[in-house]
Design a protein around this motif. Sequence first.
Motif, PDB file in Angstrom:
ATOM      1  N   ALA A 185       1.869  11.376   8.885  1.00 32.32           N
ATOM      2  CA  ALA A 185       0.853  10.968   8.769  1.00 32.32           C
ATOM      3  C   ALA A 185       0.730  10.459   7.606  1.00 32.32           C
ATOM      4  CB  ALA A 185      -0.646  11.741   9.433  1.00 32.32           C
ATOM      5  N   ILE A 186      -0.229  10.006   6.620  1.00 37.05           N
ATOM      6  CA  ILE A 186      -0.541   9.210   5.304  1.00 37.05           C
ATOM      7  C   ILE A 186      -2.031   9.161   5.413  1.00 37.05           C
ATOM      8  CG2 ILE A 186      -0.800   7.106   6.134  1.00 37.05           C
ATOM      9  CD1 ILE A 186       0.839   6.200   3.706  1.00 37.05           C
ATOM     10  N   LEU A 219       5.636  11.239  -1.838  1.00 37.25           N
ATOM     11  CA  LEU A 219       4.382  11.009  -3.071  1.00 37.25           C
ATOM     12  C   LEU A 219       4.695   9.379  -3.243  1.00 37.25           C
ATOM     13  CD1 LEU A 219       4.632  14.376  -6.126  1.00 37.25           C
ATOM     14  CD2 LEU A 219       2.953  14.009  -3.253  1.00 37.25           C
ATOM     15  N   TRP A 220       3.446   8.877  -2.605  1.00 33.47           N
ATOM     16  CA  TRP A 220       3.637   7.445  -3.132  1.00 33.47           C
ATOM     17  C   TRP A 220       4.341   6.868  -2.043  1.00 33.47           C
ATOM     18  CZ3 TRP A 220       3.692  10.325  -7.580  1.00 33.47           C
ATOM     19  CH2 TRP A 220       2.994  10.293  -7.975  1.00 33.47           C
ATOM     20  N   ALA A 221       3.895   7.097  -1.117  1.00 36.66           N
ATOM     21  CA  ALA A 221       4.711   6.624   0.048  1.00 36.66           C
ATOM     22  C   ALA A 221       4.361   5.159   1.196  1.00 36.66           C
ATOM     23  CB  ALA A 221       4.597   7.250   1.488  1.00 36.66           C
ATOM     24  N   TYR A 222       5.064   4.389   1.037  1.00 37.43           N
ATOM     25  CA  TYR A 222       4.821   3.497   1.149  1.00 37.43           C
ATOM     26  C   TYR A 222       4.515   2.887   3.205  1.00 37.43           C
ATOM     27  CZ  TYR A 222       6.070  -1.858   1.659  1.00 37.43           C
ATOM     28  OH  TYR A 222       6.256  -3.490   1.812  1.00 37.43           O
ATOM     29  N   LEU A 223       3.508   2.842   3.199  1.00 32.32           N
ATOM     30  CA  LEU A 223       2.812   2.151   4.267  1.00 32.32           C
ATOM     31  C   LEU A 223       3.218   2.043   5.820  1.00 32.32           C
ATOM     32  CD1 LEU A 223       0.674   2.792   6.150  1.00 32.32           C
ATOM     33  CD2 LEU A 223      -0.266   0.838   5.869  1.00 32.32           C
ATOM     34  N   PRO A 224       3.952   0.542   6.088  1.00 31.14           N
ATOM     35  CA  PRO A 224       4.974  -0.081   6.705  1.00 31.14           C
ATOM     36  C   PRO A 224       6.160   0.780   7.614  1.00 31.14           C
ATOM     37  CG  PRO A 224       4.896  -1.764   5.115  1.00 31.14           C
ATOM     38  CD  PRO A 224       4.511  -0.293   4.345  1.00 31.14           C
ATOM     39  N   PHE A 279      14.330   7.269  -1.751  1.00 26.93           N
ATOM     40  CA  PHE A 279      13.640   5.864  -2.559  1.00 26.93           C
ATOM     41  C   PHE A 279      13.360   5.461  -0.105  1.00 26.93           C
ATOM     42  CE2 PHE A 279      18.653   5.145  -3.029  1.00 26.93           C
ATOM     43  CZ  PHE A 279      18.017   3.994  -4.248  1.00 26.93           C
ATOM     44  N   PRO A 280      12.718   4.846  -0.947  1.00 31.48           N
ATOM     45  CA  PRO A 280      11.205   4.321   0.071  1.00 31.48           C
ATOM     46  C   PRO A 280      11.124   4.362   1.864  1.00 31.48           C
ATOM     47  CG  PRO A 280      11.050   3.033  -1.461  1.00 31.48           C
ATOM     48  CD  PRO A 280      12.160   3.133  -1.646  1.00 31.48           C
ATOM     49  N   LEU A 339       0.330  -1.555   0.050  1.00 32.17           N
ATOM     50  CA  LEU A 339       0.069   0.037   0.627  1.00 32.17           C
ATOM     51  C   LEU A 339       0.718   1.976   0.038  1.00 32.17           C
ATOM     52  CD1 LEU A 339      -2.414  -1.168   2.835  1.00 32.17           C
ATOM     53  CD2 LEU A 339      -2.741  -1.454   0.149  1.00 32.17           C
ATOM     54  N   TYR A 340       0.419   2.120  -0.667  1.00 30.56           N
ATOM     55  CA  TYR A 340       1.527   3.371  -1.048  1.00 30.56           C
ATOM     56  C   TYR A 340       0.258   4.280  -0.879  1.00 30.56           C
ATOM     57  CZ  TYR A 340       4.800   0.360  -2.790  1.00 30.56           C
ATOM     58  OH  TYR A 340       5.640  -0.939  -2.402  1.00 30.56           O
ATOM     59  N   GLY A 341       0.235   5.643  -0.372  1.00 25.14           N
ATOM     60  CA  GLY A 341      -0.409   7.079  -0.003  1.00 25.14           C
ATOM     61  C   GLY A 341       0.723   7.803  -0.479  1.00 25.14           C
TER      62      GLY A 341
END
Length: 375
Positions: free
Chosen positions: A273-274, A255-260, A238-239, A166-168
């Motif tokens: 926050a996301i 942008l399109w940030a990795y949730l974990p 990088f993520p 998931l990415y947000g």
Amino acid sequence: MKRVERLRGVLRQGALLGALLLAGCGSGNEPAVGNPAAGSPATASRAPAELDALYQQVKASGENRVVVYSSTVDTEFEPLWLEFQKDYPELRVVYMMVASSQIMSRVAAERATGNHMGDVLMQTADVLPELKKGDYLSAYVPPTAVALDEHLRDPDGYVHYGLYKLYGLAYNTRLVQEQDLPEHFTDVFAPRWHERFSYVQPLGPVANTDAAFATLWRDGVVDRDALYQLRQAGTYSFPEAGISYVAQGRQLLNLWAYLPPLARQLELGAPVAIRFTPEFSTLVPYGLAITAQAPHPNAARLLTAWLFSERGQQALAERSYMLGSMPGAPAPTFFPRELLDDPAFHRPSSPAELLEQMKALRPVFADVFLTPKQP
């Protein structure tokens, strides 16, 4: 605030599990997940009948481990393997991070030398079909995956996509108010965001932006000019680094940030926050397959089937902050599952179609993102 505190409590439990893991790790290049359930009764009796039958085969074969090759960093899957080992304490998961760019040479070397180590492959949609073409995979249809959507399964039974990463849109909560966040792709071209946001460069080892751009291109949201303007306005990261920059205030947005990794930053008390804004969010499918000459084939089938079970899909959400692909799979903290039914959300195509879309756009990505910025 209460929601954040609940998340932090969950993450502290994950950190404790990680500490238990490290205490039981092996040495060398095979980090082994420890056995926190040793000495306690097995919980496999609570599993569905399909898993119990597989478990009996594992015990009959005398297998005591399963080796997983994945392109995901080990900290994200460690809590997941611990949940598996709670159910099957006689088994040990040996996890090795093997990048997508390296997996083909790895399994080819094992075939050439006869020194087969890997059992289960967890890789991206651009890798697994190539491994199938090279006859490196063994066909297996998990009995727990019968309800999996057809577009998430290989018709020959070699590959099944069991989860989505998931990415947000990540942001610094001290420097940006939620109501001021960009809603649309072109909003980040505004002067206030200029070089104050980052994203993962396409055509690299991480395919989240490639998948996002391909999906937005398919839906007519972006074209070459829009991608070029994004290149001019933002910076690469990088993520993990992109989220760290936001947490430190060096950037406002990722942008399109990795949730974990964002969840891990929250555990540290970072002001991040996301928000899963449709045009800055995406799902990236992640597949599972068993190697053609798996040294622990019964354990490989059990682990694969467990991941598609209700228990495995729940563990993916609660322990690894990923979305299982089975119908009705629970969503992890922070991801609003109702977004999947929102007409505004740009859901990716099937893994096979998404791969073709990304391939078709590679010349555009190379022209836009692999050239220096213009002054």
